[in-house]
Design a protein around this motif. Structure first.
Motif, PDB file in Angstrom:
ATOM      1  N   ALA A 157       0.825  -1.218   0.000  1.00  0.00           N
ATOM      2  CA  ALA A 157       0.000   0.000   0.000  1.00  0.00           C
ATOM      3  C   ALA A 157       0.857   1.266   0.000  1.00  0.00           C
ATOM      4  O   ALA A 157       0.529   2.234  -0.695  1.00  0.00           O
ATOM      5  CB  ALA A 157      -0.923   0.000   1.209  1.00  0.00           C
ATOM      6  N   LEU A 158       1.938   1.262   0.763  1.00  0.00           N
ATOM      7  CA  LEU A 158       2.728   2.486   0.918  1.00  0.00           C
ATOM      8  C   LEU A 158       3.722   2.731  -0.206  1.00  0.00           C
ATOM      9  O   LEU A 158       4.048   3.883  -0.507  1.00  0.00           O
ATOM     10  CB  LEU A 158       3.460   2.474   2.257  1.00  0.00           C
ATOM     11  N   LYS A 159       4.206   1.681  -0.841  1.00  0.00           N
ATOM     12  CA  LYS A 159       5.219   1.868  -1.885  1.00  0.00           C
ATOM     13  C   LYS A 159       4.697   2.705  -3.057  1.00  0.00           C
ATOM     14  O   LYS A 159       5.366   3.657  -3.458  1.00  0.00           O
ATOM     15  CB  LYS A 159       5.746   0.510  -2.357  1.00  0.00           C
ATOM     16  N   PRO A 160       3.517   2.404  -3.598  1.00  0.00           N
ATOM     17  CA  PRO A 160       3.032   3.266  -4.693  1.00  0.00           C
ATOM     18  C   PRO A 160       2.823   4.716  -4.259  1.00  0.00           C
ATOM     19  O   PRO A 160       3.097   5.638  -5.019  1.00  0.00           O
ATOM     20  CB  PRO A 160       1.702   2.634  -5.109  1.00  0.00           C
ATOM     21  N   ILE A 161       2.369   4.898  -3.034  1.00  0.00           N
ATOM     22  CA  ILE A 161       2.167   6.260  -2.528  1.00  0.00           C
ATOM     23  C   ILE A 161       3.505   6.997  -2.457  1.00  0.00           C
ATOM     24  O   ILE A 161       3.618   8.149  -2.884  1.00  0.00           O
ATOM     25  CB  ILE A 161       1.466   6.236  -1.154  1.00  0.00           C
ATOM     26  N   ALA A 162       4.526   6.326  -1.944  1.00  0.00           N
ATOM     27  CA  ALA A 162       5.847   6.942  -1.851  1.00  0.00           C
ATOM     28  C   ALA A 162       6.405   7.268  -3.238  1.00  0.00           C
ATOM     29  O   ALA A 162       7.013   8.329  -3.444  1.00  0.00           O
ATOM     30  CB  ALA A 162       6.803   6.009  -1.098  1.00  0.00           C
ATOM     31  N   ILE A 163       6.188   6.378  -4.192  1.00  0.00           N
ATOM     32  CA  ILE A 163       6.687   6.615  -5.552  1.00  0.00           C
ATOM     33  C   ILE A 163       5.958   7.793  -6.196  1.00  0.00           C
ATOM     34  O   ILE A 163       6.579   8.654  -6.835  1.00  0.00           O
ATOM     35  CB  ILE A 163       6.558   5.335  -6.406  1.00  0.00           C
ATOM     36  N   ILE A 164       4.642   7.863  -6.012  1.00  0.00           N
ATOM     37  CA  ILE A 164       3.872   8.982  -6.566  1.00  0.00           C
ATOM     38  C   ILE A 164       4.343  10.294  -5.950  1.00  0.00           C
ATOM     39  O   ILE A 164       4.563  11.285  -6.661  1.00  0.00           O
ATOM     40  CB  ILE A 164       2.357   8.771  -6.343  1.00  0.00           C
ATOM     41  N   LEU A 165       4.528  10.312  -4.634  1.00  0.00           N
ATOM     42  CA  LEU A 165       4.981  11.547  -3.975  1.00  0.00           C
ATOM     43  C   LEU A 165       6.383  11.952  -4.447  1.00  0.00           C
ATOM     44  O   LEU A 165       6.635  13.131  -4.705  1.00  0.00           O
ATOM     45  CB  LEU A 165       4.955  11.366  -2.455  1.00  0.00           C
ATOM     46  N   ALA A 166       7.280  10.975  -4.586  1.00  0.00           N
ATOM     47  CA  ALA A 166       8.641  11.287  -5.047  1.00  0.00           C
ATOM     48  C   ALA A 166       8.619  11.788  -6.490  1.00  0.00           C
ATOM     49  O   ALA A 166       9.318  12.757  -6.834  1.00  0.00           O
ATOM     50  CB  ALA A 166       9.527  10.055  -4.931  1.00  0.00           C
ATOM     51  N   ALA A 167       7.819  11.155  -7.331  1.00  0.00           N
ATOM     52  CA  ALA A 167       7.737  11.589  -8.725  1.00  0.00           C
ATOM     53  C   ALA A 167       7.121  12.978  -8.836  1.00  0.00           C
ATOM     54  O   ALA A 167       7.575  13.804  -9.639  1.00  0.00           O
ATOM     55  CB  ALA A 167       6.939  10.575  -9.536  1.00  0.00           C
ATOM     56  N   TRP A 169       7.261  15.275  -6.536  1.00  0.00           N
ATOM     57  CA  TRP A 169       8.266  16.199  -6.008  1.00  0.00           C
ATOM     58  C   TRP A 169       9.278  16.560  -7.097  1.00  0.00           C
ATOM     59  O   TRP A 169       9.768  17.676  -7.153  1.00  0.00           O
ATOM     60  CB  TRP A 169       8.952  15.563  -4.806  1.00  0.00           C
ATOM     61  N   LEU A 170       9.544  15.601  -8.004  1.00  0.00           N
ATOM     62  CA  LEU A 170      10.437  15.845  -9.142  1.00  0.00           C
ATOM     63  C   LEU A 170       9.704  16.456 -10.331  1.00  0.00           C
ATOM     64  O   LEU A 170      10.236  16.511 -11.428  1.00  0.00           O
ATOM     65  CB  LEU A 170      11.119  14.537  -9.560  1.00  0.00           C
ATOM     66  N   GLU A 171       8.464  16.885 -10.082  1.00  0.00           N
ATOM     67  CA  GLU A 171       7.633  17.567 -11.069  1.00  0.00           C
ATOM     68  C   GLU A 171       7.273  16.689 -12.265  1.00  0.00           C
ATOM     69  O   GLU A 171       7.148  17.160 -13.388  1.00  0.00           O
ATOM     70  CB  GLU A 171       8.296  18.872 -11.519  1.00  0.00           C
ATOM     71  N   THR A 172       7.112  15.390 -12.015  1.00  0.00           N
ATOM     72  CA  THR A 172       6.638  14.460 -13.040  1.00  0.00           C
ATOM     73  C   THR A 172       5.126  14.588 -13.121  1.00  0.00           C
ATOM     74  O   THR A 172       4.457  14.700 -12.086  1.00  0.00           O
ATOM     75  CB  THR A 172       7.038  13.020 -12.650  1.00  0.00           C
ATOM     76  N   PRO A 173       4.559  14.565 -14.325  1.00  0.00           N
ATOM     77  CA  PRO A 173       3.093  14.653 -14.434  1.00  0.00           C
ATOM     78  C   PRO A 173       2.407  13.538 -13.639  1.00  0.00           C
ATOM     79  O   PRO A 173       2.949  12.436 -13.496  1.00  0.00           O
ATOM     80  CB  PRO A 173       2.836  14.484 -15.939  1.00  0.00           C
ATOM     81  N   LEU A 174       1.213  13.852 -13.150  1.00  0.00           N
ATOM     82  CA  LEU A 174       0.491  12.913 -12.287  1.00  0.00           C
ATOM     83  C   LEU A 174       0.256  11.570 -12.970  1.00  0.00           C
ATOM     84  O   LEU A 174       0.453  10.516 -12.359  1.00  0.00           O
ATOM     85  CB  LEU A 174      -0.846  13.516 -11.827  1.00  0.00           C
ATOM     86  N   GLY A 175      -0.133  11.573 -14.239  1.00  0.00           N
ATOM     87  CA  GLY A 175      -0.380  10.321 -14.955  1.00  0.00           C
ATOM     88  C   GLY A 175       0.870   9.447 -15.026  1.00  0.00           C
ATOM     89  O   GLY A 175       0.817   8.233 -14.783  1.00  0.00           O
TER      90      GLY A 175
END
Length: 184
Positions: A157-167, A169-175
């Motif tokens: 559950a937490l790994k995808p959330i952490a990856i989304i937040l890190a991405a 933070w690096l200004e990667t588009p949400l999709g």
């Protein structure tokens, strides 16, 4: 994603170095754990440096002789040597074999190495996973099944959330962030 997966595998090495010791009954002093990590990191750094500078020269020499048997012997020797070095540093032979394969996978002859190893790939993967599975103690798994399932669920559950937040933070588009998170 491949780079992230490789980084995750590499970052797990220090954890794998101390994991067997944490399962013992006696409490480990912080100094002993620190020394174990230092030994593992020194071995790892030495392998990375030798993989960067010595391995290409060795493989150049092996390929120059145009002998498939000599190249195969060299590949197997490199993997066994790396496994031995990591075992000496307190890591498992499996981690060493993984690092040896990773070093060979980064060399300029990786396509030729992969072609030479291909007939043995399934056998080697089987040996690797059987050796890892043989280290599992079924009683320990069943005795702690509830805790293991909770930990696994939390990680999933937490790994995808952490990856989304890190991405993000690096200004990667949400999709793209969400695709990366669920692919990893």
């Amino acid at each position: 994603m491949v780079g992230i997966l490789l980084f995750q595998d590499l970052i797990a090495i220090p954890v794998l170095a101390i994991l067997p010791e944490l399962g013992q009954e006696n409490n480990l002093p912080v100094l002993k754990i620190g020394m174990m990590l230092v030994e593992a990191l020194i071995a790892f750094a030495g392998l990375i440096i030798s993989g960067r500078y010595l391995l290409p020269k060795l493989l150049n020499e092996l390929v120059r002789h145009r002998s498939d048997e000599l190249l195969m012997l060299g590949i197997v020797s490199i993997v066994l040597l790396v496994a031995g070095i990591t075992h000496w540093a307190g890591l498992s032979l499996s981690v060493g074999a993984f690092l040896g394969g990773m070093m060979l996978g980064e060399c300029q002859y990786r396509i030729q190495v992969a072609a030479e190893i291909r007939p043995f790939r399934d056998l080697l993967l089987g040996i690797f996973f059987i050796s890892i599975g043989a280290q599992v103690v079924p009683d320990a798994v069943f005795n702690h099944l509830g805790n293991l399932l909770i930990l696994l669920s939390t990680l999933v559950a937490l790994k995808p959330i952490a990856i989304i937040l890190a991405a993000r933070w690096l200004e990667t588009p949400l999709g793209t962030s969400m695709q990366s998170a669920f692919a990893l």
